[in-house]
Motif scaffolding. Structure first.
Motif, short mmCIF file in Angstrom:
data_model
loop_
_atom_site.label_atom_id
_atom_site.label_comp_id
_atom_site.label_asym_id
_atom_site.label_seq_id
_atom_site.Cartn_x
_atom_site.Cartn_y
_atom_site.Cartn_z
N GLN A 41 0.83 -1.20 0.00
CA GLN A 41 0.00 0.00 0.00
C GLN A 41 0.87 1.26 0.00
OE1 GLN A 41 -2.94 0.01 3.03
NE2 GLN A 41 -3.62 2.07 2.60
N LEU A 42 0.51 2.21 -0.85
CA LEU A 42 1.20 3.50 -0.95
C LEU A 42 0.32 4.60 -0.34
CD1 LEU A 42 2.46 3.26 -4.63
CD2 LEU A 42 3.81 2.96 -2.55
N PRO A 43 0.93 5.67 0.16
CA PRO A 43 0.14 6.78 0.71
C PRO A 43 -0.65 7.49 -0.40
CG PRO A 43 2.45 6.94 1.37
CD PRO A 43 2.36 5.87 0.35
N VAL A 44 -1.88 7.86 -0.12
CA VAL A 44 -2.72 8.56 -1.10
C VAL A 44 -2.07 9.88 -1.50
CG1 VAL A 44 -4.97 9.65 -1.49
CG2 VAL A 44 -4.84 7.46 -0.30
N LEU A 45 -1.44 10.58 -0.55
CA LEU A 45 -0.81 11.86 -0.87
C LEU A 45 0.30 11.70 -1.91
CD1 LEU A 45 -0.60 13.64 2.60
CD2 LEU A 45 -2.06 14.22 0.67
N LEU A 46 1.02 10.60 -1.87
CA LEU A 46 2.07 10.35 -2.87
C LEU A 46 1.46 10.22 -4.26
CD1 LEU A 46 4.99 9.70 -3.69
CD2 LEU A 46 4.49 7.31 -3.15
N LEU A 47 0.39 9.43 -4.36
CA LEU A 47 -0.26 9.26 -5.66
C LEU A 47 -0.92 10.55 -6.12
CD1 LEU A 47 -0.28 6.53 -7.26
CD2 LEU A 47 0.31 6.28 -4.90
N GLU A 48 -1.46 11.34 -5.19
CA GLU A 48 -2.04 12.63 -5.57
C GLU A 48 -0.97 13.53 -6.20
OE1 GLU A 48 -4.05 14.54 -2.35
OE2 GLU A 48 -5.56 12.98 -2.20
N ARG A 49 0.19 13.57 -5.59
CA ARG A 49 1.26 14.42 -6.13
C ARG A 49 1.67 13.96 -7.53
NH1 ARG A 49 6.24 15.63 -2.41
NH2 ARG A 49 4.62 16.84 -1.38
N LEU A 50 1.83 12.65 -7.70
CA LEU A 50 2.22 12.12 -9.01
C LEU A 50 1.15 12.40 -10.06
CD1 LEU A 50 3.73 8.73 -7.82
CD2 LEU A 50 4.98 10.69 -8.75
N ILE A 51 -0.10 12.21 -9.70
CA ILE A 51 -1.20 12.45 -10.64
C ILE A 51 -1.28 13.93 -11.01
CG2 ILE A 51 -3.72 12.43 -10.85
CD1 ILE A 51 -3.63 9.74 -9.28
N LYS A 76 -9.82 10.16 -8.13
CA LYS A 76 -11.17 10.65 -7.88
C LYS A 76 -11.14 11.93 -7.04
CE LYS A 76 -15.78 9.33 -6.40
NZ LYS A 76 -16.66 8.24 -5.95
N LYS A 77 -10.28 11.97 -6.02
CA LYS A 77 -10.16 13.16 -5.19
C LYS A 77 -9.74 14.38 -6.01
CE LYS A 77 -9.18 11.59 -0.55
NZ LYS A 77 -8.18 11.69 0.53
N LEU A 78 -8.92 14.15 -7.03
CA LEU A 78 -8.39 15.24 -7.84
C LEU A 78 -9.24 15.55 -9.07
CD1 LEU A 78 -4.64 14.25 -7.63
CD2 LEU A 78 -5.74 16.19 -6.50
N GLY A 79 -10.40 14.91 -9.20
CA GLY A 79 -11.28 15.20 -10.33
C GLY A 79 -10.83 14.56 -11.62
N ARG A 80 -10.08 13.47 -11.53
CA ARG A 80 -9.66 12.74 -12.73
C ARG A 80 -10.55 11.52 -12.90
NH1 ARG A 80 -6.72 17.01 -11.32
NH2 ARG A 80 -4.70 17.15 -12.33
N CYS A 81 -10.66 11.06 -14.12
CA CYS A 81 -11.33 9.79 -14.39
C CYS A 81 -10.30 8.69 -14.15
CB CYS A 81 -11.83 9.75 -15.83
SG CYS A 81 -12.99 11.09 -16.21
N TYR A 82 -10.73 7.47 -13.94
CA TYR A 82 -9.78 6.40 -13.66
C TYR A 82 -10.30 5.08 -14.20
CZ TYR A 82 -13.15 6.17 -9.88
OH TYR A 82 -14.32 6.14 -9.16
N ILE A 83 -9.37 4.25 -14.56
CA ILE A 83 -9.64 2.88 -14.98
C ILE A 83 -8.70 2.01 -14.18
CG2 ILE A 83 -9.55 1.21 -16.87
CD1 ILE A 83 -10.01 3.56 -18.80
N GLY A 84 -9.22 0.98 -13.57
CA GLY A 84 -8.36 0.09 -12.80
C GLY A 84 -8.85 -1.33 -12.90
#
Length: 111
Positions: A41-51, A76-84
């Motif tokens: 598991q990675l921190p959400v803040l790390l992925l937010e920064r990368l996104i 989703k928090k940043l208003g992006r669409c996502y596919i997973g």
């Protein structure tokens, strides 16, 4: 915030502060109460920064190994669409349930 004196002003980059390749302000998820069952598991803040660095609002974020859903939550928090997707159906089901409770709001960029 750092105070810049007149004698050091010439040391500043003309486009403002440069982003370092070493980030010490975002830490790994250490405590069990914040961790999911996935071992990576990675921190959400790390992925937010990368996104934020790699996409614009309404872009699509692809996470081919959804695992603990961190990238989808950050997107989703940043208003992006996502596919997973993931090979393990349990992770996919957990992701669907978690994403229903996430709102589009992020701590990054706020004062």
């Amino acid at each position: 915030m750092l105070k810049i004196t007149a004698e050091k002003k010439h040391l500043l980059h003309p486009y403002g502060p440069l982003v370092s390749d070493v980030w010490t302000d975002i830490h790994r998820v250490k405590h069990n109460k914040y961790r999911g069952i996935h071992p990576c598991q990675l921190p959400v803040l790390l992925l937010e920064r990368l996104i934020l660095m790699a996409t614009d609002e309404n872009n699509i974020v692809l996470d081919p190994f959804i695992g603990t859903r961190t990238a989808a939550v950050a997107a989703k928090k940043l208003g992006r669409c996502y596919i997973g997707f993931d090979i393990d159906d349990n992770y996919v089901d957990m992701t669907k349930n978690k994403l229903n409770s996430i709102e589009s709001n992020s701590r990054i960029g706020s004062s």
